[in-house]
Write an enzyme that holds these catalytic residues in place. Structure first.
Site, PDB file in Angstrom:
ATOM      1  N   ASP A 283     -50.471  44.889  18.612  1.00 60.42           N
ATOM      2  CA  ASP A 283     -51.158  44.680  17.599  1.00 60.42           C
ATOM      3  C   ASP A 283     -51.941  43.249  17.174  1.00 60.42           C
ATOM      4  O   ASP A 283     -52.304  43.260  18.673  1.00 60.42           O
ATOM      5  CB  ASP A 283     -49.782  43.521  16.698  1.00 60.42           C
ATOM      6  CG  ASP A 283     -49.661  43.157  15.441  1.00 60.42           C
ATOM      7  OD1 ASP A 283     -50.912  43.058  14.545  1.00 60.42           O
ATOM      8  OD2 ASP A 283     -48.411  44.056  14.849  1.00 60.42           O
ATOM      9  N   HIS A 338     -46.336  52.548   4.479  1.00 56.00           N
ATOM     10  CA  HIS A 338     -46.193  51.993   3.794  1.00 56.00           C
ATOM     11  C   HIS A 338     -47.454  51.092   2.502  1.00 56.00           C
ATOM     12  O   HIS A 338     -47.125  50.677   1.823  1.00 56.00           O
ATOM     13  CB  HIS A 338     -44.896  51.481   2.699  1.00 56.00           C
ATOM     14  CG  HIS A 338     -44.073  50.560   3.637  1.00 56.00           C
ATOM     15  ND1 HIS A 338     -43.417  50.044   3.325  1.00 56.00           N
ATOM     16  CD2 HIS A 338     -44.527  49.488   4.583  1.00 56.00           C
ATOM     17  CE1 HIS A 338     -42.975  49.104   3.828  1.00 56.00           C
ATOM     18  NE2 HIS A 338     -44.024  48.583   4.450  1.00 56.00           N
TER      19      HIS A 338
END
Length: 439
Positions: A283, A338
């Site tokens: 990340d 998404h």
């Protein structure tokens, strides 16, 4: 002799409710689960997350039949009155939440409106109106005239801090954002920019969502609590990831790269279940390093006790750049794609292609796959449709159907092939297994 008329739709649905409810009651009793109740000590989850499949199916079937029957007997003439009642209930809940009314009511007793108004520092007359509106949705109760007590619904906000954060975020961000969807479409019709959204309209700024969120510690806390509440729910539970893919068949010491994995909750859950696997959580540097990250890592480790064998490591990486780890067996994207419009989604996927090619690895995506309209119970479908609209309102992104997923893979690289799609029972998301086929 007259013909025998067939049962009406009303009777069909009433019978369906009765049959499903009896089945649900049988499931609850056979498993020793407490009966649902409107009382303050009633269970928060009617069917626990780890209950058998049949119990979850019985609950959904009961809710679906009951909702259809309610809609049928309400008829078109009651549509707007019912919606009016719904939004007044929402804002009654906002009022009660804002003035911290719930915390002043004992969980095992009641108190008068007069005393409650004094404790919450609100007008008694208005408190009565607001509380009694909320009671029509079983939020609070009035066991005797003039006395206020908790119901199961209102007690939830006292027992679970994450639910309070979720409510705060809903009132602060979600509702204003949804209300701005018309303005956003009028101002930026067809835009896919992350800075031209309903969220931008609602908060009158020109930053992407997460950049704007980071400027407000209060909203960041609310959003974090909201996400914890969502992921703690049965539909988003990590058990669906742990049990939904054949992790056990992977070779010993296989490396799984968890892209955009935040504090590593998914990797820790997998590491606890599969001790032969290694994990690398990737990340942004601000996510995997720093005091906040360290606290979240500690929380993840304590939740998924796996010892200190260092099978979960962390690496700072921006998924809009080329994948630096080239020797993994599986590259995993859970709840990532998404958040992004098609162009950015294809960039994220494209940055993985060289690594997939080099390692002959599998790409595993865990995300929403929109069902065909009406193909699943509406009590489940509307949850998924809500997420689709949320993605559009906040990110100018969207949830995708199977055809959309196949198209985005094909447009990223014609060799990317969807090999398997599986939706674990009770999961709101699907597991998409993707490989890079030879030309």
């Amino acid at each position: 002799m007259g013909s025998i008329s067939s049962p009406s739709l009303i009777i069909d649905l009433a019978n369906a409710v009765s049959s499903a409810a009896k089945n649900l009651d049988t499931q609850l009793q056979s498993q020793g689960f407490p009966q649902p109740s409107f009382e303050a000590d009633g269970p928060t989850y009617v069917v626990p997350k780890d209950a058998p499949k049949a119990a979850h199916e019985a609950r959904v079937a009961t809710a679906e039949a009951a909702l259809k029957l309610f809609n049928l007997v309400s008829g078109p003439s009651e549509l707007l009155p019912n919606m009016t009642a719904s939004y007044h209930t929402i804002f009654a809940l906002q009022w009660l939440h804002h003035f911290d009314v719930f915390s002043h009511i004992p969980l095992d007793g009641s108190l008068s409106y007069e005393k409650l108004a004094t404790k919450a520092n609100v007008p008694e007359s208005l408190l009565k109106s607001v509380a009694r509106m909320a009671m029509t949705s079983n939020i609070l109760a009035e066991p005797t005239t003039g006395q206020v007590a908790h119901s199961a619904n209102s007690a939830m906000f006292v027992k679970f801090p994450n639910m309070r954060d979720w409510a705060s975020y809903m009132f602060t961000a979600s509702i204003p954002t949804a209300a701005a969807m018309v303005q956003a479409t009028e101002k930026w019709p067809g835009s896919v920019k992350k800075t031209e959204t309903a969220y931008n309209i609602a908060f009158n700024h020109d930053l992407p969502f997460f950049d704007h969120l980071s400027q407000s510690p209060v909203m960041t806390k609310q959003f974090s609590g909201y996400m914890r509440s969502v992921t703690d729910g049965q539909g988003m539970d990590l058990s669906h990831l742990v049990n939904g893919f054949d992790w056990a068949s992977l070779p010993d010491k296989s490396l799984i790269v968890d892209i955009g994995g935040s504090a590593g909750h998914a990797s820790y859950a997998l590491a606890a279940a599969y001790p032969h696997l290694r994990f690398e959580v990737q990340d942004l540097d601000t996510v995997v390093n720093g005091e906040k990250a360290a606290k979240e890592h500690e929380e993840a480790v304590s939740k998924h006790v796996i010892g200190t064998d260092n099978r979960v490591t962390f690496k700072a990486h921006n998924f809009f750049e080329a994948q630096p780890t080239k020797d993994a067996t599986v590259y995993m994207l859970r709840m990532i794609i998404h958040d992004w419009p098609d162009a950015e989604a294809k960039t994220i996927l494209g940055n993985l292609v060289p690594a997939l090619e080099s390692a002959k690895a599998t790409l595993l995506i865990m995300d929403t796959v929109l069902p065909s309209p009406g193909s699943i119970p509406s009590v489940r479908e509307r949850v998924i449709r809500t997420r689709d609209l949320t993605m559009r309102q906040v990110f100018n992104a969207k949830e995708r159907g199977v055809d959309d997923w196949e198209a985005i893979l094909r447009e990223t690289d014609s060799r990317l092939t969807l090999k398997n799609l599986r939706q674990p029972e009770g999961s709101n998301m699907c597991l998409l297994t993707i490989s890079l086929q030879d030309d």
